[in-house]
Scaffold this motif. Structure first.
Motif, PDB file in Angstrom:
ATOM      1  N   ARG A   1       0.819  -1.197   0.000  1.00 57.48           N
ATOM      2  CA  ARG A   1       0.000   0.000   0.000  1.00 57.48           C
ATOM      3  C   ARG A   1       0.859   1.255   0.000  1.00 57.48           C
ATOM      4  NH1 ARG A   1      -1.335   3.922   2.812  1.00 57.48           N
ATOM      5  NH2 ARG A   1       0.161   3.197   4.340  1.00 57.48           N
ATOM      6  N   SER A   2       1.878   1.234   0.876  1.00 55.18           N
ATOM      7  CA  SER A   2       2.717   2.424   0.991  1.00 55.18           C
ATOM      8  C   SER A   2       3.601   2.601  -0.238  1.00 55.18           C
ATOM      9  CB  SER A   2       3.556   2.354   2.267  1.00 55.18           C
ATOM     10  OG  SER A   2       4.021   1.070   2.533  1.00 55.18           O
ATOM     11  N   ALA A   3       4.061   1.508  -0.827  1.00 54.29           N
ATOM     12  CA  ALA A   3       4.882   1.620  -2.036  1.00 54.29           C
ATOM     13  C   ALA A   3       4.040   2.153  -3.192  1.00 54.29           C
ATOM     14  CB  ALA A   3       5.484   0.262  -2.399  1.00 54.29           C
ATOM     15  N   GLY A   4       2.825   1.648  -3.328  1.00 55.34           N
ATOM     16  CA  GLY A   4       1.942   2.152  -4.385  1.00 55.34           C
ATOM     17  C   GLY A   4       1.630   3.624  -4.171  1.00 55.34           C
ATOM     18  N   GLU A   5       1.425   3.993  -2.935  1.00 56.55           N
ATOM     19  CA  GLU A   5       1.123   5.379  -2.586  1.00 56.55           C
ATOM     20  C   GLU A   5       2.271   6.304  -2.990  1.00 56.55           C
ATOM     21  OE1 GLU A   5      -1.644   7.975  -1.295  1.00 56.55           O
ATOM     22  OE2 GLU A   5      -1.849   5.791  -1.220  1.00 56.55           O
ATOM     23  N   ALA A   6       3.483   5.843  -2.806  1.00 56.44           N
ATOM     24  CA  ALA A   6       4.658   6.651  -3.133  1.00 56.44           C
ATOM     25  C   ALA A   6       4.708   6.980  -4.622  1.00 56.44           C
ATOM     26  CB  ALA A   6       5.931   5.905  -2.738  1.00 56.44           C
TER      27      ALA A   6
ATOM     28  N   ALA B   1       0.581   0.522  -9.226  1.00 56.55           N
ATOM     29  CA  ALA B   1       0.141  -0.251  -8.072  1.00 56.55           C
ATOM     30  C   ALA B   1       0.834  -1.583  -7.816  1.00 56.55           C
ATOM     31  CB  ALA B   1      -1.354  -0.457  -8.171  1.00 56.55           C
ATOM     32  N   PRO B   2       1.165  -2.429  -8.802  1.00 55.99           N
ATOM     33  CA  PRO B   2       1.647  -3.766  -8.404  1.00 55.99           C
ATOM     34  C   PRO B   2       3.087  -3.764  -7.931  1.00 55.99           C
ATOM     35  CG  PRO B   2       1.521  -3.626 -10.792  1.00 55.99           C
ATOM     36  CD  PRO B   2       1.081  -2.285 -10.256  1.00 55.99           C
ATOM     37  N   VAL B   3       3.349  -3.035  -6.868  1.00 53.97           N
ATOM     38  CA  VAL B   3       4.692  -2.963  -6.293  1.00 53.97           C
ATOM     39  C   VAL B   3       4.607  -3.182  -4.791  1.00 53.97           C
ATOM     40  CG1 VAL B   3       5.582  -1.362  -8.023  1.00 53.97           C
ATOM     41  CG2 VAL B   3       4.513  -0.456  -5.975  1.00 53.97           C
ATOM     42  N   ASP B   4       5.678  -3.702  -4.208  1.00 54.05           N
ATOM     43  CA  ASP B   4       5.700  -3.913  -2.764  1.00 54.05           C
ATOM     44  C   ASP B   4       6.892  -3.222  -2.112  1.00 54.05           C
ATOM     45  OD1 ASP B   4       7.769  -5.552  -3.579  1.00 54.05           O
ATOM     46  OD2 ASP B   4       6.727  -7.409  -3.138  1.00 54.05           O
ATOM     47  N   ALA B   5       7.663  -2.455  -2.875  1.00 49.34           N
ATOM     48  CA  ALA B   5       8.805  -1.732  -2.307  1.00 49.34           C
ATOM     49  C   ALA B   5       9.074  -0.494  -3.142  1.00 49.34           C
ATOM     50  CB  ALA B   5      10.055  -2.607  -2.291  1.00 49.34           C
ATOM     51  N   ALA B   6       9.332   0.635  -2.498  1.00 45.19           N
ATOM     52  CA  ALA B   6       9.619   1.880  -3.217  1.00 45.19           C
ATOM     53  C   ALA B   6      10.664   2.683  -2.464  1.00 45.19           C
ATOM     54  CB  ALA B   6       8.351   2.722  -3.364  1.00 45.19           C
ATOM     55  N   ILE B   7      11.466   3.384  -3.240  1.00 43.66           N
ATOM     56  CA  ILE B   7      12.434   4.320  -2.669  1.00 43.66           C
ATOM     57  C   ILE B   7      11.721   5.648  -2.489  1.00 43.66           C
ATOM     58  CG2 ILE B   7      14.580   5.574  -3.107  1.00 43.66           C
ATOM     59  CD1 ILE B   7      15.499   3.101  -4.720  1.00 43.66           C
TER      60      ILE B   7
ATOM     61  N   VAL C   1       6.129  -9.883  -7.002  1.00 46.62           N
ATOM     62  CA  VAL C   1       5.664  -9.048  -5.884  1.00 46.62           C
ATOM     63  C   VAL C   1       5.108  -9.972  -4.817  1.00 46.62           C
ATOM     64  CG1 VAL C   1       5.168  -6.936  -7.185  1.00 46.62           C
ATOM     65  CG2 VAL C   1       3.360  -8.604  -6.876  1.00 46.62           C
ATOM     66  N   LEU C   2       5.443  -9.663  -3.567  1.00 47.58           N
ATOM     67  CA  LEU C   2       5.081 -10.531  -2.443  1.00 47.58           C
ATOM     68  C   LEU C   2       4.212  -9.781  -1.460  1.00 47.58           C
ATOM     69  CD1 LEU C   2       8.469 -12.292  -1.635  1.00 47.58           C
ATOM     70  CD2 LEU C   2       6.504 -13.214  -2.830  1.00 47.58           C
ATOM     71  N   GLU C   3       2.946  -9.577  -1.794  1.00 49.29           N
ATOM     72  CA  GLU C   3       2.052  -8.850  -0.891  1.00 49.29           C
ATOM     73  C   GLU C   3       0.692  -8.844  -1.564  1.00 49.29           C
ATOM     74  OE1 GLU C   3       0.882  -5.499  -1.441  1.00 49.29           O
ATOM     75  OE2 GLU C   3       0.044  -5.173   0.556  1.00 49.29           O
ATOM     76  N   GLY C   4      -0.362  -8.953  -0.765  1.00 52.46           N
ATOM     77  CA  GLY C   4      -1.677  -9.186  -1.337  1.00 52.46           C
ATOM     78  C   GLY C   4      -2.207  -8.074  -2.221  1.00 52.46           C
ATOM     79  N   ARG C   5      -2.137  -6.837  -1.762  1.00 51.95           N
ATOM     80  CA  ARG C   5      -2.727  -5.767  -2.546  1.00 51.95           C
ATOM     81  C   ARG C   5      -2.065  -5.662  -3.905  1.00 51.95           C
ATOM     82  NH1 ARG C   5      -1.787  -1.225  -4.497  1.00 51.95           N
ATOM     83  NH2 ARG C   5       0.321  -1.487  -3.747  1.00 51.95           N
TER      84      ARG C   5
END
Lengths: 89, 89, 89, 89, 89
Positions: free
Chosen positions: C62-67, C73-79, E58-62
């Motif tokens: 959620r937070s990576a997509g928000e960044a 959206a289909p990300v789980d990590a962001a700088i 990607v490893l997370e549900g959303r």
């Protein structure tokens, strides 16, 4: 969900307003045979659990918030059941 | 939620605009007996915590964002309380 | 959030359309004293980071997509930041 | 998603109302070659699984809740399939 | 996101209806130098990946659900790219 045992309580006077009235319990995660596993965590109680109870814990924000209603949102762990019995092989 | 101790601060001039005004603190996770556990992490402060405080940390995006209001969304950890006392067996 | 160092880049021609234009960076997580910690991960850049930069990484969808805005959206990590300085005890 | 084997059941009379009627199963995670891996966890069943079944487990709140419908929201793990066959190198 | 290699497939006849038509692949996580890391996991494919492909996971549900469209919601891992090249120091 995880199995745990309530082993203590925590007092935090200065905290997010959304925690007002919430009971914060210290929970020791357990293996299926009820031996301790890893480090204790803090969970918000939603079922009236107390010290010594074996409990069912959800470990994730959406589900923990759901257990408590929207107003308790900033949580990532909640107690959602008191365990009567575990049957396993 | 986890128990931690604030051990430092972080300065990042070039950052997501949504962090403007947010205070980033370096937090050392602790066991229930307050011995250190694992590696330090960064959390956004929502309760006015400072270095040396023992704090309550949520470690998950939805709950961390909730602690800070929607405008601080791109976070995965937030300080949501300052701990006065832990009682455990 | 975690501290990391950008150590490389990744090229993937055949990918989810939602990644078009996104920069994928290989990030080595660091301890507070900047020694390496665990295995490298891939994060989408949102602040113009490059190889050798010390960065602030969010590790959750959620937070990576928000960044990055909803379209990534289909990300789980962001700088989400480039680190200038870490002060700790 | 993870591979697991159902190894037991759990009874919790006092629990979140949202669990009424849900079947809680104890699942042992497995490696691809079906050797045990790590500690057992609790998952809500959505496909009629029983003890001894090899199952497909989602481990995250949003997806687990999705598997069960909104009314089962306070869950972080759900069984979403019964495995017939795994082919791997 | 993580780097992985597709090493197998899984067949589950009895599963959540929301998985109808989805391809479930067994993925071995890799380090940046492409040595194996940890245990294999199951991911839903969204880019036409096959056995032997190096993939971005990607490893997370959303985010996994987002990769596949809302109808595939009960997933916590998805393949979102096929890797051509990794450059790192």
């Amino acid at each position: 969900m995880q199995i745990g045992k309530v082993i203590g309580t925590l007092v935090a006077t200065q905290k997010s307003r959304k925690f007002d009235g919430a009971k914060l319990l210290l929970v020791q995660p357990l293996n299926a045979d009820e031996t301790p596993r890893g480090t204790a965590l803090l969970a918000v109680d939603s079922v009236g659990a107390g010290v010594h109870d074996r409990v069912l814990v959800v470990l994730e924000g959406r589900s923990a918030g759901e257990a408590l209603g929207k107003k308790w949102a900033p949580v990532d762990a909640a107690i959602v059941g008191i365990i009567d019995r575990i049957d396993f092989e």
